[in-house]
Design a protein around this motif. Sequence first.
Motif, mmCIF file in Angstrom:
data_model
loop_
_atom_site.group_PDB
_atom_site.id
_atom_site.type_symbol
_atom_site.label_atom_id
_atom_site.label_comp_id
_atom_site.label_asym_id
_atom_site.label_seq_id
_atom_site.Cartn_x
_atom_site.Cartn_y
_atom_site.Cartn_z
ATOM 1 N N HIS A 73 0.822 -1.207 0.000
ATOM 2 C CA HIS A 73 0.000 0.000 0.000
ATOM 3 C C HIS A 73 0.862 1.265 0.000
ATOM 4 C CE1 HIS A 73 -3.288 -2.742 0.668
ATOM 5 N NE2 HIS A 73 -4.141 -1.739 0.571
ATOM 6 N N LYS A 125 -1.168 5.937 7.906
ATOM 7 C CA LYS A 125 -2.379 5.601 7.150
ATOM 8 C C LYS A 125 -2.102 4.486 6.147
ATOM 9 C CE LYS A 125 -6.673 6.377 5.898
ATOM 10 N NZ LYS A 125 -7.809 6.231 6.843
ATOM 11 N N LYS A 126 -0.985 4.572 5.445
ATOM 12 C CA LYS A 126 -0.632 3.524 4.478
ATOM 13 C C LYS A 126 -0.426 2.183 5.181
ATOM 14 C CE LYS A 126 1.874 6.826 1.516
ATOM 15 N NZ LYS A 126 3.225 7.186 1.028
ATOM 16 N N HIS A 128 -1.708 1.190 8.083
ATOM 17 C CA HIS A 128 -3.005 0.676 8.536
ATOM 18 C C HIS A 128 -3.807 0.098 7.370
ATOM 19 C CE1 HIS A 128 -3.336 3.058 12.577
ATOM 20 N NE2 HIS A 128 -2.446 2.095 12.602
ATOM 21 N N LYS A 129 -3.767 0.741 6.220
ATOM 22 C CA LYS A 129 -4.482 0.216 5.050
ATOM 23 C C LYS A 129 -3.949 -1.157 4.664
ATOM 24 C CE LYS A 129 -6.225 4.313 2.619
ATOM 25 N NZ LYS A 129 -6.150 5.114 1.368
ATOM 26 N N THR A 133 -6.084 -5.028 5.433
ATOM 27 C CA THR A 133 -6.642 -5.889 4.394
ATOM 28 C C THR A 133 -6.948 -7.263 4.977
ATOM 29 O OG1 THR A 133 -4.410 -6.568 3.700
ATOM 30 C CG2 THR A 133 -5.418 -4.717 2.524
#
Length: 317
Positions: A73, A125-126, A128-129, A133
Motif C-alpha cells: 500500500h 495511514k498507508k 493501517h491500510k 486488508t
Amino acid sequence: MMKRVEIERANKVLNSVLYARSIDSRTCTLITAGTLNLVYRLGEDHILKLYILGEVMDRRDIEMSGFNLASSHGAAVPLVLAAGCESSVPWLLTSLVGGKDLRHSAYLKGVASKQLVYELGRELKKIHKGLNTLRKPSKLSAETAEALSDRLLALVNETLFEIPRETALARTLREARTIIENSDMEGLDYGILHGDYQDKNIVTSSTTVRAVLDFENIRPGLRHQELVLENIACYIGFSSSQTECLQSAILDGYGLPEEYRSDFFKAKGLYQAINLIESLLSHKNYWTKLAFCTTSVNEALDRLSYIFKNINKNSIT
C-alpha cells in the motif's frame, strides 16, 4: 539477558548468512542486542535480524508479512530480501535504509517539524491500510470494550500488587487505571495496529519518512491510539502549543475527517493510558491478553496468523 548457548547459536547463523551472501565479516556490526532479538548491519546494504527468544517463528513470520503488506500500500518500509531458519534461530534479511531515527532527528523540533509529523500521519495511514486488508476495521462493540477494559484493569492491578506502592511506576499505573475506569471505549475504531509506531522505529531524512521498522508486534487494537503525538515521539518533549499544532498535522497527514477529531481529542487521554500500560508491561507480553479477549477477536487472530504464515513465502529465498 541471553545465555551463552543462545549467543553461540546466533553466531553460527550469522556466519552462515555471511558466507551464503559472500559478505565480508569485517563489515558486520551488531546494532541492537535486545532481550529477544539481535540485529546486525551487514555492510552498506543489508540488515539481518535474528529472533532468539520467545515465539520466534511467529514473530519472524508476522514481521516479514507486515513489511510486505505495508509495502503493498505504498508505505516506506525496508525490502524483504531473504528469510530462513538455522539452528532453531529464524532470521530475516532486509535492505538497509539510511537516515536517522526520529529520536535523533534535528528536524522534529525545527522549522520543518510540521511537515515531518504530517508525513508521520501519512505513513501510518498507508500501514493501517495494508495491515487491515486482513481484517476490516470496525467500531468496538460493547462486549469487546468491556472485556478490553476489564483486562487492562486486571493487568494494572496485578502489577501494582507486585511492586512497592510509592514508586514512580506505581503512581503512573494508578493514574492510568483511573483513566481506564472513567472511559467508555464502545464505538472507538478497532483494527490491526503496527504495534510499536514510535520514534525509535521511524527513520527520517529532513521532512521525509524514509522507513518504518519493527513490525513484529502487529496486533488488533484501537487504531487511533497510534496517532497520538506523545505516543509516537515519546522521547521528545514539546510545549503545549507545539503539541497542539503538531498533533493536528499528524491527523491531517492521516486524513482523519474533521467531524471525527473531537472524538479523537476526547479519547486522547485514554489512548495515552493504554499505550503507557502496554509499554510498561510489554516485557510480559501482555498485549496478547489485551487484544484477544473475545471469541470473535480470537477468530480474527486465527485468520491473521494463517495469512501471515503463508503470504508471499514462495517469493522468499
